[in-house]
Write an enzyme that holds these catalytic residues in place. Structure first.
Site, mmCIF file in Angstrom:
data_model
loop_
_atom_site.group_PDB
_atom_site.id
_atom_site.type_symbol
_atom_site.label_atom_id
_atom_site.label_comp_id
_atom_site.label_asym_id
_atom_site.label_seq_id
_atom_site.Cartn_x
_atom_site.Cartn_y
_atom_site.Cartn_z
ATOM 1 N N HIS A 80 73.113 67.891 -35.881
ATOM 2 C CA HIS A 80 73.154 69.081 -36.735
ATOM 3 C C HIS A 80 71.742 69.553 -37.050
ATOM 4 O O HIS A 80 71.527 70.231 -38.038
ATOM 5 C CB HIS A 80 73.915 68.791 -38.039
ATOM 6 C CG HIS A 80 75.364 68.454 -37.831
ATOM 7 N ND1 HIS A 80 75.789 67.221 -37.431
ATOM 8 C CD2 HIS A 80 76.480 69.208 -37.939
ATOM 9 C CE1 HIS A 80 77.106 67.212 -37.309
ATOM 10 N NE2 HIS A 80 77.550 68.409 -37.602
ATOM 11 N N GLU A 99 83.240 75.729 -26.707
ATOM 12 C CA GLU A 99 81.972 76.452 -26.574
ATOM 13 C C GLU A 99 81.802 77.102 -25.208
ATOM 14 O O GLU A 99 81.319 78.232 -25.105
ATOM 15 C CB GLU A 99 80.791 75.511 -26.828
ATOM 16 C CG GLU A 99 80.561 75.160 -28.294
ATOM 17 C CD GLU A 99 81.638 74.257 -28.856
ATOM 18 O OE1 GLU A 99 82.323 73.588 -28.057
ATOM 19 O OE2 GLU A 99 81.796 74.219 -30.080
#
Lengths: 373, 238
Positions: free
Chosen positions: A176, A106
């Site tokens: 999530h 990322e």
């Protein structure tokens, strides 16, 4: 039970089912905590087709890649279509030099995106879940947000757009389900945008891509399939930093973004029916820089305000809005500004129905606002 | 990822985050002189996270007994290892940290290699990177069918020719260490353990809602946890 001084029947949201192999029992959440309210497409945008949110985002990306030769889309697993199918078919159409996978990295994805944007490419970086954006936090906050400022406008990465699935999905648990907009709204130089459905997703995403500032576009993942409506086929944009009054009202101002807007629309109907209270629902759309004018005007009219978001209460973006409203609308307020938000805990797994600011909590808050004086 | 024991420090939010943590745990063992080592496990996908390389460097500089173990099952969710890494020889990625590759489908190989390497680390020789070659039969998660980026034939081929449990069964039967009947009985026992555990899990009462507010902090017991609105709050308790 002890521990909560107010309880709601969210157990109804959990159902048990017997699998086909017999004997196996699993608990699956079948009902979302809200009802999706489809929006009516603006008539002047012409012909429409029914699309869900991942399809409308796919459409926006297709338009961006098709109209701008410098546009590239990259991220983890985007080549086969992405975990949520937002990039379906795009590598086949535009080639692997423009739509490509990155490794699991990322910080690298965002740094790379900043570089690509600075070099003149329209860089669209996908982070697989907003919960994973944090390795890239330094790149976003210290690099992307400040590039133009520190270089005296000689350099910038305005052509960067970062997209990430965002928010509660019913079973996402700690990693999530997060809504991290508050961390980024605290950084001048970034634009943060959250759509409430397919029509807004397409228009707002195209605006972010065209906008000459680094933008983060958070996509409510629970809406990818659940939200479907008639979406205009052509190219259109929805302006950034403009809130939208989704439902007009006179008694209470309700401010939210993303999934929560639909909770608020439901609460507004309930308030009308059960309490005779008329609620004005505002979708903030752009979290930063936000449209203070629209929300201030509304609160001056109603005198009662509530901000609702899934992110934890302390230091959520509702805190900024509440501070601003009490500062600018003090003499118009008939009750303290209320916030309905997630609990100050990590996003829980089995406790999700208790954690979320659902319609019951919101309705109770409407009552509290109305009964204050 | 969701299990914890007194020697298993658990799973992490983002894959790769556990690797620097592993270097730190190994440092703790070295500092305490307890003769223990830390095995930090990650996959071929996570192996490309930046923090993994920071951990390798730290561990090498401080010479800590950390066995960085890349479980290479050849797919980082939907991206194959050779398309995610410019250098897919994961055991060499430690650069100055020595690396070793093991056939993860051969249980005896893994056992012997691990014994040798951890002994070497215990002698004060510093960290090692191990690549354990293995395979993933199913998709990465519930939303991944596991077949949109590889063929079903590939999966079945591995199951037929390289399955580690099948391999051990053949070894034991051919080496006359056990009969088929004994192994079948063992299978039955294992199934029972799993069935009992499943039954226990399903029949256990659901956790009380006050558990939602526990173990956020350690010294905040009795304090209020701000709730979803100004009318609700929880109490932090052990």
């Amino acid at each position: 039970s002890s521990g909560i001084n107010a309880e709601y029947g969210s157990e109804m949201l959990c159902k048990r089912l017997l699998s086909k192999t017999g004997g196996l029992v699993s608990s699956v959440r079948h009902a979302a905590h809200f009802t999706y309210t489809p929006q009516t497409p603006p008539a002047h945008l012409g012909e429409t087709t029914k699309l869900n949110m991942f399809q409308s985002i796919n459409n926006a990306l297709d338009i961006a890649l098709g109209s701008d030769d410098s546009a590239v889309l990259f991220g983890e697993d985007v080549a086969f279509g992405g975990v949520f199918r937002c990039s379906l078919g795009l590598q086949d159409k535009y080639g692997a030099s423009r739509v490509f996978n990155t490794p699991l990295t990322e910080q690298g994805i965002i740094g790379f995106g900043i570089g690509a944007a600075a070099a003149g490419s329209t860089a669209i970086a996908e982070i697989q879940f907003a919960d994973y954006i944090f390795p890239g936090f330094d790149q976003l906050v210290n690099e992307a947000a400040k590039y133009r400022y520190r270089s005296g406008n000689e350099y910038d990465c305005g052509r960067l757009t970062v997209r990430a699935p965002w928010g509660a999905v019913g079973h996402g648990a700690l990693y999530h389900s997060q809504s991290p907009e508050a961390y980024f709204a605290h950084t001048p130089g970034l634009k943060i945008v959250v759509p409430r459905g397919p029509i807004q997703a397409k228009g707002l995403l195209l605006s972010c891509i065209l906008d000459n500032n680094p933008c983060i576009f958070f996509e409510p993942k629970i809406l990818y399939r659940l939200a479907a409506e008639e979406v205009p086929l052509g190219t259109y944009t929805i302006p950034l930093s403009q809130a939208e009054i989704v439902r007009q009202g006179t008694d209470v101002t309700m401010i939210g973004w993303g999934t929560v807007v639909h909770v608020l629309l439901e609460v507004a109907s309930m308030a009308e029916e059960q309490l005779g209270v008329s609620c004005e629902v505002i979708d903030l759309q752009t979290i930063a820089p936000y449209d203070a004018q629209t929300i201030e005007a509304s609160v001056k009219k109603t005198g009662k305000a509530m901000v609702v978001h899934e992110a934890p209460l302390t230091q959520g973006f509702g805190a900024e809005i509440a501070a601003r409203l009490q500062e600018k609308c003090f003499l118009h307020l008939e009750a303290p500004v209320q916030r309905v938000a997630g609990w100050d805990t990590p996003f829980p797994y089995i406790y999700e129905p208790f954690y979320l600011p659902d319609k019951w909590r919101c309705l109770d808050t409407v009552k509290k606002l109305v009964d204050f004086m | 990822m969701h299990m914890y024991t007194d020697t298993l420090f658990g799973g992490n939010g983002i894959v790769g985050a556990q690797v620097p943590v592993g270097a730190g745990i190994a440092f703790g063992h070295k500092y305490k002189g307890d003769g223990k080592v830390c095995i930090a496990l990650y996959g071929d996908g996570a192996a490309n996270q930046g923090q993994v390389f920071e951990a390798y460097n730290l561990a090498a500089l401080f010479k800590v007994p950390c066995l960085f173990t890349c479980e290479n099952n050849h797919y980082g969710m939907g991206t194959s290892d050779v398309r995610a890494a410019a250098n897919p020889l994961y055991y060499t990625r430690g650069d100055a940290v020595p690396g070793i590759k093991m056939d993860g489908m051969n249980i005896l190989a893994v056992r012997e290699f691990t014994k040798a390497v951890t002994d070497w680390m215990r002698a004060g020789n510093g960290p090692v990177v191990a690549e354990v070659e293995t395979y993933r039969y199913y998709g990465h998660s519930m939303s991944d069918p596991g077949t949109s980026y590889r063929t079903r034939d590939e999966v079945q081929e591995v199951r037929k020719t390289k399955d580690p449990i099948t391999m051990v069964r053949s070894m034991m039967v051919e080496g006359e260490l056990a009969t088929e009947a004994e192994l079948k009985e063992l299978d039955g026992e294992c199934r029972k353990i799993v069935d009992d555990a499943t039954k226990f899990a399903r029949e256990s009462p659901e956790l009380d809602t006050h558990e939602m507010f526990n173990t956020i902090y350690t010294d905040m017991d009795g304090s209020r946890i701000r709730g979803s609105d100004s009318m609700t709050y929880g109490i932090h308790s052990p």
